[in-house]
Design an enzyme around this catalytic site. Structure first.
Site: not given
Length: 299
Positions: A64, A143, A157, A161
């Site tokens: 995790d 990304s 997000y 990134k």
């Protein structure tokens, strides 16, 4: 050369595709995921069946990325099993969709934890082994959103990134003299073939969401998602990212690309990144540290 590889966030999407591609290339690959005896138990069974059917060395490991003890246990197990660890593929991540204002600070922090702090947890446990070996590779799945087109309602997000990419850039020069190489893979917006969009999180403040949905931004969310999907060529295949990652790992040490772009939609990120990366190279030359731009061969 057969490498021992850890791929984070490998229960689905780019992570699972990459783990399979790397295993097919002849490497020992650990597809990490959480809840291997719980909700991901069926995925573990699928991975085992896949490895047996193809005769490849693909394994799973409980990990995790948001838990220090879990990361320590997972990475330690890999090293204990093999006596080494050669490649880390930083892939674990999560997406959210909605107006930036509607997400609570706690949601931003949680997303940052999964997308950014997870890489730091892994590095702090894995890098001592890579440094001891005098050879290794960090592959960061970035990304195109960090430098290319940034449609609305994806702010948390995009911010996470961008932070991850910035961390990767800094790490690259700080581990080079240890013989640890860096490659940053930059996928575009693949709306098919992964669970990124399907499983994206939503804002906690539903009142703010309602205000945006009924006010001047009514319809923008749907338009943004439909527009992104329309930009993606019909033949866009998420497995292209996995192939790119496998190609990076399979390349000879010292010859691996610093950045690789896999963006069927061509949102402009590549052009912007090239300028930024050139500025980085010039800075290191100007301050007398150009040797940090390439990994050193040790041992």
């Amino acid at each position: 050369m057969k490498e021992v590889i850890l791929v984070t966030g490998a229960s689905s999407g780019f992570g699972l595709l990459s783990a399979r591609a790397l295993a097919q290339a002849g490497h020992t690959v650990y597809a990490s995921m959480r809840e291997t005896t719980g909700r991901n138990a069926p995925r573990v069974a699928e991975v085992e069946a896949y490895a047996k059917e193809l005769g490849v060395d693909l394994r799973t490991v409980e990990l995790d990325v948001s838990s220090d003890p879990s990361v320590t246990a997972g990475v330690t197990k890999i090293i204990a099993d093999n006596g080494r660890l050669d490649v880390i593929v930083h892939n674990a991540g999560h997406m959210v969709f909605g107006p930036a204002e509607a997400f609570t600070p706690e949601q931003y922090a949680e997303l940052y934890d999964i997308n950014v702090l997870s890489t730091q947890r892994i590095n702090r446990v894995a890098l001592p082994q890579l440094r001891k070996q005098g050879r290794g590779l960090l592959v960061w799945v970035s990304s195109s959103s960090t430098r290319g087109g940034t449609p609305p309602f994806l702010a948390p997000y995009f911010a996470a990134k961008a932070a991850m990419d910035s961390l990767a850039v800094s790490y690259a020069s700080e581990v080079a003299r240890w013989g640890v190489e860096t490659s940053i893979v930059v996928p575009g917006a693949f709306t098919k073939g992964t669970n990124h969009f399907a499983h994206s999180g939503t804002p906690a403040d539903k009142g703010v969401v309602a205000a945006y949905e009924s006010g001047p931004y009514a319809g923008v969310a749907d338009q943004a998602l439909k527009g992104l999907a329309a930009l993606e060529p019909a033949d866009a295949d998420a497995s292209a990212v996995a192939i790119a990652i496998a190609d990076v790992v399979n390349a000879p040490f010292g010859k691996r690309p610093y950045r690789v772009f896999v963006d069927p939609s061509q949102d402009g990120a590549e052009e912007v990144f090239r300028i930024g990366d050139r500025m980085r190279r010039e800075m290191f030359r100007n301050i007398g540290l150009k040797d940090l731009l390439a990994p050193h061969i040790n041992g």
